[in-house]
Design an enzyme around this catalytic site. Structure first.
Site, PDB file in Angstrom:
ATOM      1  N   THR A 136      -1.511  -4.094  39.073  1.00 14.86           N
ATOM      2  CA  THR A 136      -2.552  -3.214  38.562  1.00 14.86           C
ATOM      3  C   THR A 136      -3.403  -2.632  39.694  1.00 14.86           C
ATOM      4  OG1 THR A 136      -4.637  -3.271  37.321  1.00 14.86           O
ATOM      5  CG2 THR A 136      -3.915  -5.346  38.211  1.00 14.86           C
ATOM      6  N   ASP A 137      -4.050  -1.505  39.396  1.00 16.56           N
ATOM      7  CA  ASP A 137      -4.983  -0.918  40.377  1.00 16.56           C
ATOM      8  C   ASP A 137      -6.263  -1.752  40.488  1.00 16.56           C
ATOM      9  OD1 ASP A 137      -6.098  -0.280  37.890  1.00 16.56           O
ATOM     10  OD2 ASP A 137      -6.318   1.855  38.286  1.00 16.56           O
ATOM     11  N   GLU A 138      -6.466  -2.687  39.534  1.00 14.02           N
ATOM     12  CA  GLU A 138      -7.729  -3.447  39.538  1.00 14.02           C
ATOM     13  C   GLU A 138      -7.847  -4.370  40.747  1.00 14.02           C
ATOM     14  OE1 GLU A 138      -9.047  -4.780  35.690  1.00 14.02           O
ATOM     15  OE2 GLU A 138      -7.779  -3.318  34.678  1.00 14.02           O
ATOM     16  N   TYR A 162      -9.268 -11.724  36.068  1.00 12.38           N
ATOM     17  CA  TYR A 162      -7.956 -11.091  35.837  1.00 12.38           C
ATOM     18  C   TYR A 162      -7.466 -10.422  37.108  1.00 12.38           C
ATOM     19  CZ  TYR A 162      -4.751  -7.268  34.655  1.00 12.38           C
ATOM     20  OH  TYR A 162      -3.695  -6.380  34.654  1.00 12.38           O
ATOM     21  N   LYS A 166      -4.189 -11.311  39.536  1.00 14.49           N
ATOM     22  CA  LYS A 166      -3.108 -10.360  39.848  1.00 14.49           C
ATOM     23  C   LYS A 166      -3.007 -10.166  41.365  1.00 14.49           C
ATOM     24  CE  LYS A 166      -0.829  -8.328  37.393  1.00 14.49           C
ATOM     25  NZ  LYS A 166       0.468  -8.638  36.728  1.00 14.49           N
TER      26      LYS A 166
HETATM   27  P1  NAD Z   1       0.245  -7.635  27.375  1.00 19.31           P
HETATM   28  O1  NAD Z   1      -0.890  -8.590  27.379  1.00 19.31           O
HETATM   29  O2  NAD Z   1       0.339  -6.628  26.281  1.00 19.31           O
HETATM   30  O3  NAD Z   1       1.628  -8.443  27.352  1.00 19.31           O
HETATM   31  C1  NAD Z   1       1.849  -9.585  28.130  1.00 19.31           C
HETATM   32  C2  NAD Z   1       3.133 -10.247  27.632  1.00 19.31           C
HETATM   33  O4  NAD Z   1       3.370 -11.399  28.471  1.00 19.31           O
HETATM   34  C3  NAD Z   1       3.043 -10.764  26.196  1.00 19.31           C
HETATM   35  O5  NAD Z   1       4.220 -10.439  25.503  1.00 19.31           O
HETATM   36  C4  NAD Z   1       2.912 -12.273  26.353  1.00 19.31           C
HETATM   37  O6  NAD Z   1       3.454 -13.000  25.267  1.00 19.31           O
HETATM   38  C5  NAD Z   1       3.715 -12.503  27.631  1.00 19.31           C
HETATM   39  N1  NAD Z   1       3.310 -13.739  28.324  1.00 19.31           N
HETATM   40  C6  NAD Z   1       2.047 -14.157  28.617  1.00 19.31           C
HETATM   41  N2  NAD Z   1       2.090 -15.346  29.224  1.00 19.31           N
HETATM   42  C7  NAD Z   1       3.403 -15.690  29.344  1.00 19.31           C
HETATM   43  C8  NAD Z   1       4.088 -16.789  29.905  1.00 19.31           C
HETATM   44  N3  NAD Z   1       3.421 -17.822  30.476  1.00 19.31           N
HETATM   45  N4  NAD Z   1       5.439 -16.821  29.876  1.00 19.31           N
HETATM   46  C9  NAD Z   1       6.127 -15.787  29.298  1.00 19.31           C
HETATM   47  N5  NAD Z   1       5.526 -14.722  28.743  1.00 19.31           N
HETATM   48  C10 NAD Z   1       4.184 -14.667  28.765  1.00 19.31           C
HETATM   49  O7  NAD Z   1       0.228  -6.946  28.802  1.00 19.31           O
HETATM   50  P2  NAD Z   1       0.591  -5.445  29.212  1.00 19.31           P
HETATM   51  O8  NAD Z   1      -0.578  -4.589  29.007  1.00 19.31           O
HETATM   52  O9  NAD Z   1       1.907  -5.097  28.607  1.00 19.31           O
HETATM   53  O10 NAD Z   1       0.760  -5.637  30.792  1.00 19.31           O
HETATM   54  C11 NAD Z   1       2.031  -5.996  31.343  1.00 19.31           C
HETATM   55  C12 NAD Z   1       1.880  -6.126  32.850  1.00 19.31           C
HETATM   56  O11 NAD Z   1       1.429  -4.889  33.402  1.00 19.31           O
HETATM   57  C13 NAD Z   1       0.855  -7.175  33.279  1.00 19.31           C
HETATM   58  O12 NAD Z   1       1.370  -7.851  34.394  1.00 19.31           O
HETATM   59  C14 NAD Z   1      -0.378  -6.358  33.652  1.00 19.31           C
HETATM   60  O13 NAD Z   1      -1.125  -7.019  34.633  1.00 19.31           O
HETATM   61  C15 NAD Z   1       0.259  -5.093  34.180  1.00 19.31           C
HETATM   62  N6  NAD Z   1      -0.544  -3.869  34.045  1.00 19.31           N
HETATM   63  C16 NAD Z   1      -1.065  -3.515  32.839  1.00 19.31           C
HETATM   64  C17 NAD Z   1      -1.785  -2.323  32.712  1.00 19.31           C
HETATM   65  C18 NAD Z   1      -2.346  -1.874  31.381  1.00 19.31           C
HETATM   66  O14 NAD Z   1      -3.085  -0.872  31.338  1.00 19.31           O
HETATM   67  N7  NAD Z   1      -2.030  -2.520  30.278  1.00 19.31           N
HETATM   68  C19 NAD Z   1      -1.989  -1.511  33.845  1.00 19.31           C
HETATM   69  C20 NAD Z   1      -1.435  -1.917  35.066  1.00 19.31           C
HETATM   70  C21 NAD Z   1      -0.699  -3.098  35.145  1.00 19.31           C
HETATM   71  P1  TYD Z   2      -9.732  -2.071  28.684  1.00 22.17           P
HETATM   72  O1  TYD Z   2      -8.874  -1.324  27.714  1.00 22.17           O
HETATM   73  O2  TYD Z   2     -10.124  -3.473  28.339  1.00 22.17           O
HETATM   74  O3  TYD Z   2      -9.002  -2.000  30.102  1.00 22.17           O
HETATM   75  P2  TYD Z   2      -9.554  -2.439  31.585  1.00 22.17           P
HETATM   76  O4  TYD Z   2     -10.723  -3.299  31.435  1.00 22.17           O
HETATM   77  O5  TYD Z   2      -8.357  -3.139  32.133  1.00 22.17           O
HETATM   78  O6  TYD Z   2      -9.830  -1.137  32.293  1.00 22.17           O
HETATM   79  O7  TYD Z   2     -11.062  -1.255  28.903  1.00 22.17           O
HETATM   80  C1  TYD Z   2     -11.064   0.079  29.352  1.00 22.17           C
HETATM   81  C2  TYD Z   2     -12.497   0.485  29.580  1.00 22.17           C
HETATM   82  O8  TYD Z   2     -13.160   0.543  28.310  1.00 22.17           O
HETATM   83  C3  TYD Z   2     -13.281  -0.521  30.410  1.00 22.17           C
HETATM   84  O9  TYD Z   2     -14.198   0.200  31.246  1.00 22.17           O
HETATM   85  C4  TYD Z   2     -14.056  -1.338  29.381  1.00 22.17           C
HETATM   86  C5  TYD Z   2     -14.294  -0.333  28.278  1.00 22.17           C
HETATM   87  N1  TYD Z   2     -14.373  -0.895  26.915  1.00 22.17           N
HETATM   88  C6  TYD Z   2     -15.458  -0.605  26.085  1.00 22.17           C
HETATM   89  O10 TYD Z   2     -16.408   0.114  26.475  1.00 22.17           O
HETATM   90  N2  TYD Z   2     -15.479  -1.139  24.822  1.00 22.17           N
HETATM   91  C7  TYD Z   2     -14.471  -1.949  24.360  1.00 22.17           C
HETATM   92  O11 TYD Z   2     -14.558  -2.448  23.205  1.00 22.17           O
HETATM   93  C8  TYD Z   2     -13.357  -2.224  25.220  1.00 22.17           C
HETATM   94  C9  TYD Z   2     -12.227  -3.107  24.760  1.00 22.17           C
HETATM   95  C10 TYD Z   2     -13.343  -1.668  26.485  1.00 22.17           C
END
Ligand code: NAD
Ligand code: TYD
Length: 368
Positions: A136-138, A162, A166
């Site tokens: 992630t960019d975080e 988090y 990562k």
């Molecule tokens: P998500 O929370 O929707 O899904 C995570 C999945 O991992 C779930 O299916 C969960 O059951 C599985 N999981 C959790 N713990 C586990 C374990 N111990 N063993 C096996 N499976 C397990 O997450 P997402 O949003 O799909 O993100 C996927 C990846 O992409 C993550 O690594 C996250 O850090 C990264 N990412 C997400 C975003 C975003 O905006 N969602 C952006 C950049 C990077």
């Molecule tokens: P989120 O979807 O949780 O992603 P991330 O924290 O990984 O960026 O949140 C996106 C942005 O929205 C973040 O700045 C937090 C804000 N946010 C709210 O203002 N209200 C909410 O209920 C949630 C879930 C997020």
């Protein structure tokens, strides 16, 4: 020269991005074997993989990435050559209330995968392989307004548990390449949106709350900025990095699409107001929505206490992946957000079913 995956293991394939990735991959590479390993936490849902389950080259394994014996025997038994690692605890708010799971899964879990990959792919004599780590960019921390977007050269400065977990996993992936020669690539992506996203994240949460007439919680002033990317544009980027990326390198993936949270919420409000205005059936399906009683979605906006340590701005400079691998996102925000809205309207059963379980209990415990 391009690397050609044949038999891939997708960890976290029942989560939001992982499930979209599995559908994307099976459609693009129908000859590949795709095995999903997922522990089915609150965020994992087998229903997200229904379209894949009927395909003979797909297999779902219910299991935990922290189980070394399971992972190594799966790599051997399925003759996996490519591991795409999505599995993680992914919600910042949860990491603030309970960081332990984040360390266990994101740090220890990633390390178990690396150890198993090294044992199977290197220790018995090297064989062609690739380990792609989805990050992630975080990890780069927060940006001031007007500061240049994150490049791969930015110093890591994670602010939430988090992001720190990562960042730690990114370092382990790098170390396994530098120390043992494991062939790894890493991508650091901005905020994703699209189908199958669990409704604790901003965009699906806002959609569901409007439809059910619940408050739309805006943390603090709502002027925090995120750089939004449609999920399949992320998957396209991963595909390019796995096939053509330089082994050992990291690539930022982003959409050049910065929005404040309040602007996003207002956009979704406007689009749903239009849907209600254009269709009587919407009012029948969602009787608690404010539009039914002559109000508008924005009336639900509620400013709530800010998130602890809330990062003000994320923005990605995707110049490296564009210049080296020709990456260009295909979805505009306008088309992507409309597609996403339509998907949630067409898949009400999905989001209601994922929300009525442990997520609700967690919200009650932490936000009572
Ligand atoms: P998500 O929370 O929707 O899904 C995570 C999945 O991992 C779930 O299916 C969960 O059951 C599985 N999981 C959790 N713990 C586990 C374990 N111990 N063993 C096996 N499976 C397990 O997450 P997402 O949003 O799909 O993100 C996927 C990846 O992409 C993550 O690594 C996250 O850090 C990264 N990412 C997400 C975003 C975003 O905006 N969602 C952006 C950049 C990077
Ligand atoms: P989120 O979807 O949780 O992603 P991330 O924290 O990984 O960026 O949140 C996106 C942005 O929205 C973040 O700045 C937090 C804000 N946010 C709210 O203002 N209200 C909410 O209920 C949630 C879930 C997020």
């Amino acid at each position: 020269m391009s690397y050609e995956p044949q038999r891939i293991l997708v960890t976290g394939g029942a989560g939001f991005i992982g499930a979209n990735f599995v559908h994307f991959w099976l459609q693009k590479y129908p000859g590949n074997r795709v095995v999903v390993l997922d522990a089915l936490t609150y965020a994992g849902n087998r229903a997200s993989l229904l379209a894949a389950e009927s395909q003979p080259n797909f297999r779902f394994v219910h299991g935990d990435i922290r189980e070394y014996d399971l992972v190594s025997s799966l790599l051997r038994e399925e003759q996996i050559d490519t591991l795409i690692h999505f599995a993680a605890e992914s919600h910042v708010d949860r990491s603030i209330h309970g960081p332990d799971e984040f360390i266990d899964t994101n740090v220890i879990g990633t390390h178990v995968l690396l150890k198993a990959a090294k044992a199977v792919w290197l220790d018995g004599g090297p064989c062609p392989h690739r380990f792609h780590h989805v990050s992630t960019d975080e990890v780069y921390g927060t940006l001031l307004a007007g500061a240049p977007p994150f490049t791969e050269g930015n110093q890591y400065a994670p602010n939430s548990p988090y992001a720190a977990s990562k960042a730690a996993s990114d370092h382990l992936v790098r170390a396994y390449h530098e120390t043992y020669g494991l062939e790894v690539t890493t991508s650091n992506c901005s905020n994703n949106y699209g189908p199958y996203q669990f409704p604790e994240k901003l965009i699906p949460l806002i959609i569901g709350n409007i439809l059910d007439g619940r408050p739309l919680p805006i943390y603090g002033d709502g002027l925090q900025i995120r750089d939004w990317l449609y999920v399949d544009d992320h998957n396209r980027g991963i595909d390019l990095v796995v096939r053509q990326g330089k082994v050992g390198d990291t690539y930022n993936i982003g959409g050049n699409n910065e929005w404040t949270n309040i602007e996003i919420v207002r956009l979704i409000c406007r689009l749903l107001d239009e849907k209600f205005a254009g269709s009587e059936a919407m009012g029948i399906r969602f009787p608690h929505a404010p539009q039914v009683s002559g109000s508008i979605a924005e009336s639900l906006i509620t400013h709530v206490k800010d998130r602890l340590g809330h990062d003000r701005r994320y923005a990605i400079n995707a110049g490296k992946i564009t210049a080296e691998l020709g990456y260009v996102p295909v979805e505009s925000f306008e088309t992507g957000i409309r597609k996403t809205l339509d998907w949630y309207l067409d898949n009400e059963d999905w989001w209601r079913s994922v929300m009525d379980g442990s997520y609700r209990k967690w919200v009650e415990l932490n936000y009572a």
